[in-house]
Design a protein around this motif. Structure first.
Motif, short mmCIF file in Angstrom:
data_model
loop_
_atom_site.label_atom_id
_atom_site.label_comp_id
_atom_site.label_asym_id
_atom_site.label_seq_id
_atom_site.Cartn_x
_atom_site.Cartn_y
_atom_site.Cartn_z
N ALA A 86 27.66 -29.55 86.56
CA ALA A 86 28.01 -30.91 86.18
C ALA A 86 27.48 -31.20 84.78
CB ALA A 86 27.43 -31.92 87.17
N THR A 87 28.21 -32.01 84.05
CA THR A 87 27.79 -32.41 82.70
C THR A 87 27.83 -33.92 82.51
OG1 THR A 87 30.06 -32.13 81.87
CG2 THR A 87 28.56 -30.24 81.65
N ASN A 88 28.24 -34.65 83.54
CA ASN A 88 28.29 -36.11 83.44
C ASN A 88 28.16 -36.73 84.82
OD1 ASN A 88 30.89 -35.93 84.64
ND2 ASN A 88 31.85 -35.76 82.62
N ALA A 89 28.07 -38.06 84.85
CA ALA A 89 27.85 -38.76 86.11
C ALA A 89 29.01 -38.58 87.08
CB ALA A 89 27.62 -40.25 85.84
N ALA A 90 30.24 -38.56 86.54
CA ALA A 90 31.40 -38.38 87.42
C ALA A 90 31.34 -37.04 88.14
CB ALA A 90 32.69 -38.49 86.61
N GLY A 91 30.89 -36.00 87.43
CA GLY A 91 30.77 -34.69 88.05
C GLY A 91 29.71 -34.66 89.14
N VAL A 92 28.60 -35.36 88.90
CA VAL A 92 27.54 -35.43 89.93
C VAL A 92 28.06 -36.16 91.16
CG1 VAL A 92 25.28 -36.40 90.47
CG2 VAL A 92 25.66 -35.32 88.25
N ARG A 93 28.70 -37.29 90.94
CA ARG A 93 29.19 -38.08 92.08
C ARG A 93 30.25 -37.32 92.86
NH1 ARG A 93 28.71 -42.62 88.20
NH2 ARG A 93 26.92 -43.88 88.87
N ALA A 94 31.13 -36.62 92.16
CA ALA A 94 32.18 -35.86 92.84
C ALA A 94 31.58 -34.74 93.68
CB ALA A 94 33.16 -35.31 91.81
N ALA A 95 30.58 -34.04 93.12
CA ALA A 95 29.93 -32.97 93.88
C ALA A 95 29.25 -33.54 95.11
CB ALA A 95 28.92 -32.24 92.99
N ALA A 96 28.54 -34.65 94.94
CA ALA A 96 27.83 -35.27 96.06
C ALA A 96 28.80 -35.71 97.15
CB ALA A 96 27.00 -36.45 95.57
N ALA A 97 29.96 -36.23 96.75
CA ALA A 97 30.95 -36.67 97.72
C ALA A 97 31.48 -35.50 98.55
CB ALA A 97 32.10 -37.38 97.01
N ARG A 98 31.46 -34.31 97.96
CA ARG A 98 31.91 -33.12 98.69
C ARG A 98 30.77 -32.44 99.46
NH1 ARG A 98 35.65 -32.82 94.17
NH2 ARG A 98 34.08 -31.97 92.75
#
Length: 357
Positions: A86-98
């Motif tokens: 991840a390189t940004n907040a959207a990437g972190v949130r998307a990973a966490a959602a999965r």
């Protein structure tokens, strides 16, 4: 539906184990603080994997060391089904959602760029999203809190580095830097600044910690301080005991460094294992002391500017009864018992770092 709680650790030193010892952290390990199963068990959604360049690496080797560590993190993300780079907040949130772990990267030690803005640009392109300007060693352009030979502020080139980091949206990290460098950074940076893994000097006098004036300055700048879990940075009494252990173990430590000459990452792992057998009888602070530092930072800065920077896998002991990444629920319970509500917990545990991403 409520959004999932995201715990984001601002600093873990696990990549050296991944590279130097070929440890597969996608599987549960019997030692160390961090692997993916234990991160999940502890509720850790994301962490900045530290691209730590030891001070034994210099011109011609420091940058290559950083690239090798980045390669180890990227390999983990490429090969483990439940890890995402991840390189940004959207990437972190998307990973966490999965239900996946998000791996972010921060370079620790500005000597890694070997005085080259082009190399800084390449590190950013490879996924690095913060750089700690120094480690315990100062460099040609920034002073360190732990290096008496280079303890001053930023050089003109150092100011160029900060400005270029601002242009790249790479967070400037002031953990480890000298006080003059800290203030130079705050004067130069037009973007929020972080201290990824530092505690409060008002409670423990270690020069690696940040003063109340520095806490207020980072809050005023819109940045975040990730509170370090290492008892040496939490409690002066323990720091003195730890220093005495190191003094007694000096011959053994020197022998380990000689045995692993040219492989400082392996040397540090062995030294931490050696220390581990000698510090369990010391007056190791309880987790309440870590909570005190979080409380103090919140009281001085406000709850919007405080986060976590455990230093997992870069330290030899944790506050009792913490053991490893699975111990985060103890911290959450402690904060809850001290009156932190859901909104405040979300900010301190990860939301504040996410804001900067």
């Amino acid at each position: 539906m409520d959004l999932p709680l995201i715990i984001l650790d601002g600093h873990i030193d696990t990549p050296q184990r991944m590279l130097d010892e070929q440890v597969d952290i996608s599987a549960r390990q019997s030692d160390g603080h961090v692997d993916v199963p234990r991160m999940k068990a502890g509720g850790i959604s994301a962490a900045f994997f530290s691209i730590w360049v030891d001070d034994t690496y210099g011109p011609g080797t420091a940058y290559q060391r950083a690239l090798a560590l980045i390669g180890a993190v990227r390999l983990l993300a490429d090969s483990a089904a439940d890890v995402e780079l991840a390189t940004n907040a959207a990437g972190v949130r998307a990973a966490a959602a999965r239900g996946h772990v998000a791996a972010l990267m921060g370079v620790e030690g500005g000597h890694a760029i070997e005085n080259s803005l082009e190399k800084l640009d390449t590190l950013y392109a490879r996924g690095v999203r913060y750089m700690t300007l120094t480690w315990n060693n100062g460099n040609d352009w920034a002073g360190s809190s732990m290096d008496a030979t280079r303890s001053g502020g930023l050089s003109d080139f150092g100011k160029q580095v900060v400005r270029r980091m601002n242009e790249l949206d790479m967070l400037v990290d002031v953990s480890h830097v000298s006080d003059p460098t800290f203030w130079d950074v705050l004067n130069v940076s037009t973007r929020p600044v972080i201290a990824s893994h530092s505690s409060c000097r008002a409670l423990a006098s270690h020069p690696r910690n940040v003063t109340d004036d520095q806490l207020r300055a980072i809050a005023g700048n819109g940045g975040v301080v990730g509170i370090n879990f290492f008892p040496v940075f939490l409690d002066d009494h323990f720091r003195a005991q730890y220093a005495e252990v190191n003094r007694r173990l000096r011959p053994d430590i020197d022998a380990i460094r000689a045995r692993y000459r040219g492989r400082p990452g392996l040397a540090d792992v062995e030294i931490d294992r050696l220390r581990g057998g000698h510090i369990q009888n010391l007056d190791i602070p309880e987790i309440g002391r870590l909570l005190d530092h979080i409380d103090h930072a919140v009281q001085v800065m406000g709850v919007d500017y405080v986060g976590l920077g455990s230093d997992f896998d870069g330290i030899s002991v944790l506050p009792r009864p913490m053991k490893d990444a699975t111990s985060l629920p103890l911290l959450v319970a402690g904060l809850t018992a001290r009156g932190y509500g859901d909104s405040e917990l979300r900010k301190v545990l990860g939301g504040n770092f996410l804001r900067l991403l």
